[in-house]
Design a protein around this motif. Structure first.
Motif, PDB file in Angstrom:
ATOM      1  N   ASN A 333       1.223   2.848   1.444  1.00  0.00           N
ATOM      2  CA  ASN A 333       0.094   3.680   0.858  1.00  0.00           C
ATOM      3  C   ASN A 333       0.638   5.226   0.547  1.00  0.00           C
ATOM      4  OD1 ASN A 333      -2.481   4.586   0.265  1.00  0.00           O
ATOM      5  ND2 ASN A 333      -3.456   4.476   2.338  1.00  0.00           N
ATOM      6  N   ALA A 334       1.215   5.688   1.902  1.00  0.00           N
ATOM      7  CA  ALA A 334       1.862   6.887   1.749  1.00  0.00           C
ATOM      8  C   ALA A 334       2.629   7.308   0.591  1.00  0.00           C
ATOM      9  CB  ALA A 334       2.553   7.192   3.116  1.00  0.00           C
ATOM     10  N   TYR A 335       3.723   6.314   0.513  1.00  0.00           N
ATOM     11  CA  TYR A 335       4.705   6.699  -0.507  1.00  0.00           C
ATOM     12  C   TYR A 335       3.816   6.422  -1.693  1.00  0.00           C
ATOM     13  CZ  TYR A 335       7.940   6.080   3.455  1.00  0.00           C
ATOM     14  OH  TYR A 335       8.394   6.389   4.603  1.00  0.00           O
ATOM     15  N   SER A 336       3.021   5.690  -2.182  1.00  0.00           N
ATOM     16  CA  SER A 336       2.597   5.457  -3.306  1.00  0.00           C
ATOM     17  C   SER A 336       1.519   6.806  -3.831  1.00  0.00           C
ATOM     18  CB  SER A 336       1.726   4.263  -3.812  1.00  0.00           C
ATOM     19  OG  SER A 336       0.779   4.072  -2.698  1.00  0.00           O
ATOM     20  N   SER A 337       1.095   7.441  -2.577  1.00  0.00           N
ATOM     21  CA  SER A 337       0.415   8.463  -2.872  1.00  0.00           C
ATOM     22  C   SER A 337       1.217   9.748  -3.400  1.00  0.00           C
ATOM     23  CB  SER A 337      -0.405   9.076  -1.625  1.00  0.00           C
ATOM     24  OG  SER A 337       0.288   9.445  -0.749  1.00  0.00           O
ATOM     25  N   ALA A 338       2.279   9.713  -2.599  1.00  0.00           N
ATOM     26  CA  ALA A 338       3.495  10.732  -3.156  1.00  0.00           C
ATOM     27  C   ALA A 338       3.860  10.682  -4.511  1.00  0.00           C
ATOM     28  CB  ALA A 338       4.664  10.952  -2.333  1.00  0.00           C
ATOM     29  N   MET A 339       4.004   9.228  -5.079  1.00  0.00           N
ATOM     30  CA  MET A 339       4.673   8.792  -6.257  1.00  0.00           C
ATOM     31  C   MET A 339       3.499   9.345  -7.073  1.00  0.00           C
ATOM     32  SD  MET A 339       6.028   5.652  -7.197  1.00  0.00           S
ATOM     33  CE  MET A 339       6.493   4.970  -9.207  1.00  0.00           C
ATOM     34  N   PHE A 340       2.162   9.193  -6.910  1.00  0.00           N
ATOM     35  CA  PHE A 340       0.974   9.452  -7.816  1.00  0.00           C
ATOM     36  C   PHE A 340       0.923  10.885  -8.039  1.00  0.00           C
ATOM     37  CE2 PHE A 340      -3.645  10.286  -7.909  1.00  0.00           C
ATOM     38  CZ  PHE A 340      -3.821  10.090  -9.405  1.00  0.00           C
ATOM     39  N   GLN A 478      -7.309   5.084 -10.635  1.00  0.00           N
ATOM     40  CA  GLN A 478      -6.838   3.971 -10.254  1.00  0.00           C
ATOM     41  C   GLN A 478      -5.769   3.322 -11.075  1.00  0.00           C
ATOM     42  OE1 GLN A 478     -10.153   4.432 -10.929  1.00  0.00           O
ATOM     43  NE2 GLN A 478     -10.967   4.674  -8.799  1.00  0.00           N
ATOM     44  N   VAL A 479      -5.672   3.733 -12.451  1.00  0.00           N
ATOM     45  CA  VAL A 479      -4.726   3.257 -13.380  1.00  0.00           C
ATOM     46  C   VAL A 479      -3.559   3.592 -12.792  1.00  0.00           C
ATOM     47  CG1 VAL A 479      -4.113   3.116 -15.838  1.00  0.00           C
ATOM     48  CG2 VAL A 479      -6.349   3.747 -15.312  1.00  0.00           C
ATOM     49  N   ILE A 480      -3.149   4.782 -12.674  1.00  0.00           N
ATOM     50  CA  ILE A 480      -1.614   4.945 -11.969  1.00  0.00           C
ATOM     51  C   ILE A 480      -1.549   4.775 -10.687  1.00  0.00           C
ATOM     52  CG2 ILE A 480      -0.175   7.333 -12.203  1.00  0.00           C
ATOM     53  CD1 ILE A 480      -1.318   8.100 -14.582  1.00  0.00           C
ATOM     54  N   MET A 481      -2.583   5.229  -9.888  1.00  0.00           N
ATOM     55  CA  MET A 481      -2.499   4.856  -8.362  1.00  0.00           C
ATOM     56  C   MET A 481      -2.046   3.378  -8.185  1.00  0.00           C
ATOM     57  SD  MET A 481      -3.168   6.722  -5.912  1.00  0.00           S
ATOM     58  CE  MET A 481      -2.353   6.092  -4.345  1.00  0.00           C
ATOM     59  N   SER A 482      -2.735   2.438  -8.828  1.00  0.00           N
ATOM     60  CA  SER A 482      -2.400   0.934  -8.757  1.00  0.00           C
ATOM     61  C   SER A 482      -1.253   0.653  -9.280  1.00  0.00           C
ATOM     62  CB  SER A 482      -3.345   0.067  -9.307  1.00  0.00           C
ATOM     63  OG  SER A 482      -3.751   0.450 -10.594  1.00  0.00           O
ATOM     64  N   LEU A 483      -0.646   1.139 -10.437  1.00  0.00           N
ATOM     65  CA  LEU A 483       0.776   0.947 -11.103  1.00  0.00           C
ATOM     66  C   LEU A 483       1.695   1.547  -9.772  1.00  0.00           C
ATOM     67  CD1 LEU A 483       0.835   2.210 -14.756  1.00  0.00           C
ATOM     68  CD2 LEU A 483       1.632   0.054 -13.651  1.00  0.00           C
ATOM     69  N   CYS A 484       1.427   2.790  -9.241  1.00  0.00           N
ATOM     70  CA  CYS A 484       2.714   3.395  -8.218  1.00  0.00           C
ATOM     71  C   CYS A 484       2.478   2.318  -7.077  1.00  0.00           C
ATOM     72  CB  CYS A 484       2.095   4.494  -7.978  1.00  0.00           C
ATOM     73  SG  CYS A 484       2.084   5.984  -9.102  1.00  0.00           S
ATOM     74  N   ALA A 485       1.410   1.777  -6.738  1.00  0.00           N
ATOM     75  CA  ALA A 485       1.208   1.091  -5.541  1.00  0.00           C
ATOM     76  C   ALA A 485       1.973  -0.433  -5.539  1.00  0.00           C
ATOM     77  CB  ALA A 485      -0.279   0.730  -5.054  1.00  0.00           C
ATOM     78  N   TYR A 486       1.861  -1.054  -6.954  1.00  0.00           N
ATOM     79  CA  TYR A 486       2.406  -2.340  -7.416  1.00  0.00           C
ATOM     80  C   TYR A 486       3.932  -1.999  -7.450  1.00  0.00           C
ATOM     81  CZ  TYR A 486       3.239  -6.426  -9.803  1.00  0.00           C
ATOM     82  OH  TYR A 486       3.702  -7.646 -10.382  1.00  0.00           O
ATOM     83  N   ALA A 487       4.277  -0.894  -8.107  1.00  0.00           N
ATOM     84  CA  ALA A 487       5.674  -0.956  -8.440  1.00  0.00           C
ATOM     85  C   ALA A 487       6.534  -0.733  -6.798  1.00  0.00           C
ATOM     86  CB  ALA A 487       5.941   0.414  -8.984  1.00  0.00           C
ATOM     87  N   LEU A 488       5.774   0.178  -6.079  1.00  0.00           N
ATOM     88  CA  LEU A 488       6.551   0.334  -4.690  1.00  0.00           C
ATOM     89  C   LEU A 488       6.537  -0.808  -3.998  1.00  0.00           C
ATOM     90  CD1 LEU A 488       5.498   3.815  -3.945  1.00  0.00           C
ATOM     91  CD2 LEU A 488       7.770   3.060  -4.577  1.00  0.00           C
ATOM     92  N   LEU A 489       5.269  -1.566  -4.120  1.00  0.00           N
ATOM     93  CA  LEU A 489       5.338  -3.203  -3.266  1.00  0.00           C
ATOM     94  C   LEU A 489       6.348  -3.935  -3.574  1.00  0.00           C
ATOM     95  CD1 LEU A 489       3.495  -4.545  -1.380  1.00  0.00           C
ATOM     96  CD2 LEU A 489       2.259  -5.674  -3.312  1.00  0.00           C
ATOM     97  N   ARG A 490       6.779  -3.925  -4.895  1.00  0.00           N
ATOM     98  CA  ARG A 490       7.798  -4.818  -5.452  1.00  0.00           C
ATOM     99  C   ARG A 490       9.056  -4.216  -5.237  1.00  0.00           C
ATOM    100  NH1 ARG A 490       6.161  -8.485  -9.583  1.00  0.00           N
ATOM    101  NH2 ARG A 490       8.196  -9.474  -9.485  1.00  0.00           N
ATOM    102  N   SER A 491       9.123  -3.047  -4.815  1.00  0.00           N
ATOM    103  CA  SER A 491      10.602  -2.507  -4.738  1.00  0.00           C
ATOM    104  C   SER A 491      11.017  -2.346  -3.190  1.00  0.00           C
ATOM    105  CB  SER A 491      10.448  -1.017  -5.368  1.00  0.00           C
ATOM    106  OG  SER A 491      10.021  -1.231  -6.617  1.00  0.00           O
ATOM    107  N   LEU A 492      10.243  -1.806  -2.348  1.00  0.00           N
ATOM    108  CA  LEU A 492      10.716  -1.680  -0.979  1.00  0.00           C
ATOM    109  C   LEU A 492      10.888  -3.148  -0.141  1.00  0.00           C
ATOM    110  CD1 LEU A 492       8.335   1.415  -0.315  1.00  0.00           C
ATOM    111  CD2 LEU A 492      10.725   1.379  -1.052  1.00  0.00           C
TER     112      LEU A 492
END
Lengths: 492, 198
Positions: A333-340, A478-492
């Motif tokens: 949650n934290a890292y995807s908020s920073a990415m967003f 949500q469009v970009i937010m969920s993209l960020c969260a999904y990308a980080l979920l698949r990467s970390l």
């Protein structure tokens, strides 16, 4: 000697290879093009970036792939950030074109070639999985930028800015390298994934690690431009030609975010307790100094420079709240908020500098706050676009800047550091003053200059689209937010 | 104290002296020459660590090429050292305190047991040439950074050209014939220009 060497898989790095090849090809083609037909170079550079984005999409597997002896990694986070880098660079080159066209001493093919090489540097940084790759990518980006800042070589301010940027950049690289060598000394590896494993399993000398970490964080802070390593930002933003300022202020922030993610989060997550403390100090100081110093500025580029410092400080809040007393539950949650946040900031800042570039004409830089007096009477539409950018940067709902700040604050509160959230909100409120001052100048003051604003149609359309994106993405974050969260979920 | 340790201390003493002179010399040429001396002694210390390739590269690249070029630049430019030193005394106290703190902290860490590796462990086994090893690594595992370093050099070249090249100079020969037949309208051109704001 070469028995156990296998030829690396080039596919994950296909966009980088294509970009490097095209940049060199354009450099050669440009030699045979007359100065008056520079549009050819421009079109080729833009086509290259678009083609890179296409290659990126088609070669993306969504899996974490390592290649070049684990020097290079391709994952969802890299794919997403790279797509945003291409998009930002396309916008930057479009905005720069009219400005360069009116200034023959700047309108050279090398401008586009260096911009492409800078993009290559960012891509390498985003995909780096080894300290050596990180450093080489960073130097490629920085060296291209130093040259671009100095390109307007007859201007004293530009050359001085380039010199400062170069000297401080070299110092920062030195610190980063020293930190890296210390961490190598403690763990015996330069590879980021291997480093994370070594730290997780092994008995390493903690003193040496933290010692290296201090230098590493200082080097990163220089590159991010956060207090107390921010000295170069206002001078470089102010002194550089505006299209170069736009370039420095936009896409490299995405690469810097990736750098922090790769080095600190992927590599040194075991030391999170230590680097989070350092980053909290940097973050609070940046928000304080950035927002307070911006109030005193009369130059819009300088004001946006201090604003960049405070925004980077705010973005760091998302990074420091990932691990709470050894518990990484909120990390995603934290890292995807920073990415967003960083993506939203890049979108806003391109739009802001886009307006400055559109307002300038041959022999006139529209970079003083006074130049924006009464903009509403001269061009209500673009005053509206600037209004959206300023409101969004100040964090006024419903624009994207509000949701960026909101999601970071949510992460901070979730981590239980309420005082940090309060500090961030207070400094954001102070910051709102200077953003709203621009709005006041545009809407309530009499214009100093009644000339009509001339801009080619494609710039008008692009700028409007950029401004509307800042507003529309605020309605659907949500469009970009969920993209960020999904990308980080698949990467970390 | 064995011979190797003595050589190490000898080289280190010269290195520290040279490094200090680089920043204290009033004449920039002396500073550059002392920097060369510092590189030489560092090369010597690296040789003792059996890193012969790095030592040779340091001397060939830095002393041979970079510093000689740098000396030329320093000699060509008239650098006013006193103007550069303006404000030196004003910033000295703060700088000295911070510097001292850094030196103490670094001394604590770098002087710790961790970095005191016995000589026996630090030596390279016989028959291993590190020039050969580095060469092999550069074109295998490190091929990506190696190629990117080449791109960085290319960018450096482009930057140097773009920052210094001012177009081809035409030769400045005057032709008496055209000078005699020149008319007023060849000398003055009236241009129509849009008004510019400064």
């Amino acid at each position: 000697m070469f028995d156990n060497f296998v030829i690396p898989d080039f596919l994950p790095a296909a966009p980088e290879i294509f970009l490097a090849t095209m940049a060199m090809a354009i450099l050669m083609i440009d030699l045979f093009i007359k100065d008056s037909r520079r549009t050819v170079t421009f079109v080729l550079a833009q086509a290259t970036l678009v083609a890179c984005a296409a290659i990126q999409v088609f070669t993306s597997t969504g899996e974490i792939t390592y290649t070049f002896s684990n020097m290079f990694v391709d994952d969802m986070m890299a794919d997403l950030l790279k797509l945003f880098v291409y998009m930002t660079m396309v916008i930057v080159l479009f905005y720069s074109r009219a400005y360069l066209f009116e200034r023959p001493n700047m309108n050279k093919g090398e401008y586009y070639v260096l911009a492409l090489f800078a993009t290559l540097g960012m891509l390498v940084m985003i995909s780096a999985n080894n300290f050596v790759t990180v450093y080489v990518g960073l130097e490629l980006l920085s060296l291209s930028l130093y040259a671009m800042v100095a390109m307007n070589r007859d201007s004293l301010a530009s050359t001085e800015a380039a010199m400062k940027y170069f000297v401080l950049g070299a110092l920062a690289s030195g610190m980063l390298l020293y930190g890296m060598s210390m961490i190598y000394g403690a763990t015996g590896t330069l590879e980021i994934t291997e480093l994370a494993e070594a730290l997780y399993n092994g008995e390493n000398n903690r003193t040496v690690l933290v010692f290296g970490l201090v230098f590493l964080v200082s080097g990163l802070a220089f590159k991010l431009g956060v207090v107390p390593f921010h000295m170069w930002i206002p001078d470089v933003y102010h002194g550089a030609p505006t299209p170069v300022t736009l370039l420095i202020g936009s896409a490299p922030k995405l690469a810097a975010f990736a750098l922090v993610m790769r080095l600190l989060v992927s590599g040194l997550i075991t030391l999170a307790q230590d680097w989070q403390q350092m980053l909290i100090i940097l973050s609070v100081l940046s928000m304080a100094v950035g927002n307070l110093a911006a109030i005193a500025q009369t130059n819009l580029k300088r004001m946006l420079a201090y604003s960049a410092i405070s925004h980077m400080g705010f973005m760091l809040l998302g990074i420091v709240t990932g691990v709470v007393s050894g518990d990484a539950r909120y990390a995603l949650n934290a890292y995807s908020s920073a990415m967003f946040y960083v993506i939203a900031y890049v979108l806003m800042t391109t739009c802001g500098f886009g307006v400055i570039l559109m307002m300038s004409k041959a022999g006139f830089e529209a970079d003083n706050l006074d130049d924006y007096k009464g903009l509403n009477k001269r061009s209500p539409w673009f005053a509206g676009v600037m209004l959206i950018v300023m409101f969004s940067m100040a964090g006024v709902p419903p624009f994207i800047g509000f949701f960026a700040k909101f999601s970071v604050l949510q992460a901070v509160v979730a981590s239980g550091q309420i005082w940090l959230a309060i500090v961030a909100v207070v400094f954001s409120l102070i910051g709102a003053f200077y953003y709203l001052r621009v709005v006041k100048l545009m809407y309530f003051d009499a214009p100093q200059d009644d000339s009509v604003i001339v801009a080619p149609n494609h710039i008008r359309i692009l700028l409007s689209a950029n401004g509307l994106a800042v507003a529309a993405l605020g309605l659907a974050p949500q469009v970009i937010m969920s993209l960020c969260a999904y990308a980080l979920l698949r990467s970390l | 104290m064995d011979f190797q340790t003595a050589v190490f201390f000898f080289l280190s003493a010269i290195l520290i002296f040279a490094a200090l002179r680089v920043i204290t010399a009033r004449n920039p040429v002396y500073a550059a020459l002392h920097l060369m001396l510092a590189f030489f002694t560092t090369g010597g210390i690296w040789l003792m660590l059996q890193a012969e390739f790095l030592a040779i590269a340091l001397i060939v690249v830095y002393v041979g090429a970079v510093m000689v070029l740098f000396l030329f630049v320093v000699m060509m430019l008239d650098i006013n050292i006193d103007r550069i030193r303006e404000g030196f005394w004003r910033y000295l106290p703060l700088g000295a305190v911070l510097g001292l703190l850094m030196v103490l902290e670094m001394g604590l860490v770098l002087g710790s047991k961790y970095f005191q590796v016995p000589l026996a462990e630090a030596t390279v086994p016989a028959g291993v040439s590190n020039t050969r090893e580095i060469g092999a690594l550069l074109v295998t595992d490190y091929v990506l950074p190696f190629e990117l370093a080449a791109v960085i050099l290319l960018v450096g070249m482009i930057a140097a050209v773009v920052l210094t090249f001012r177009g081809v100079k035409k030769s400045k020969i005057s032709n008496p014939n055209t000078q005699v037949f020149v008319k007023a309208k060849d000398r003055i051109r009236v241009l129509q220009m849009p008004v510019e704001k400064d």
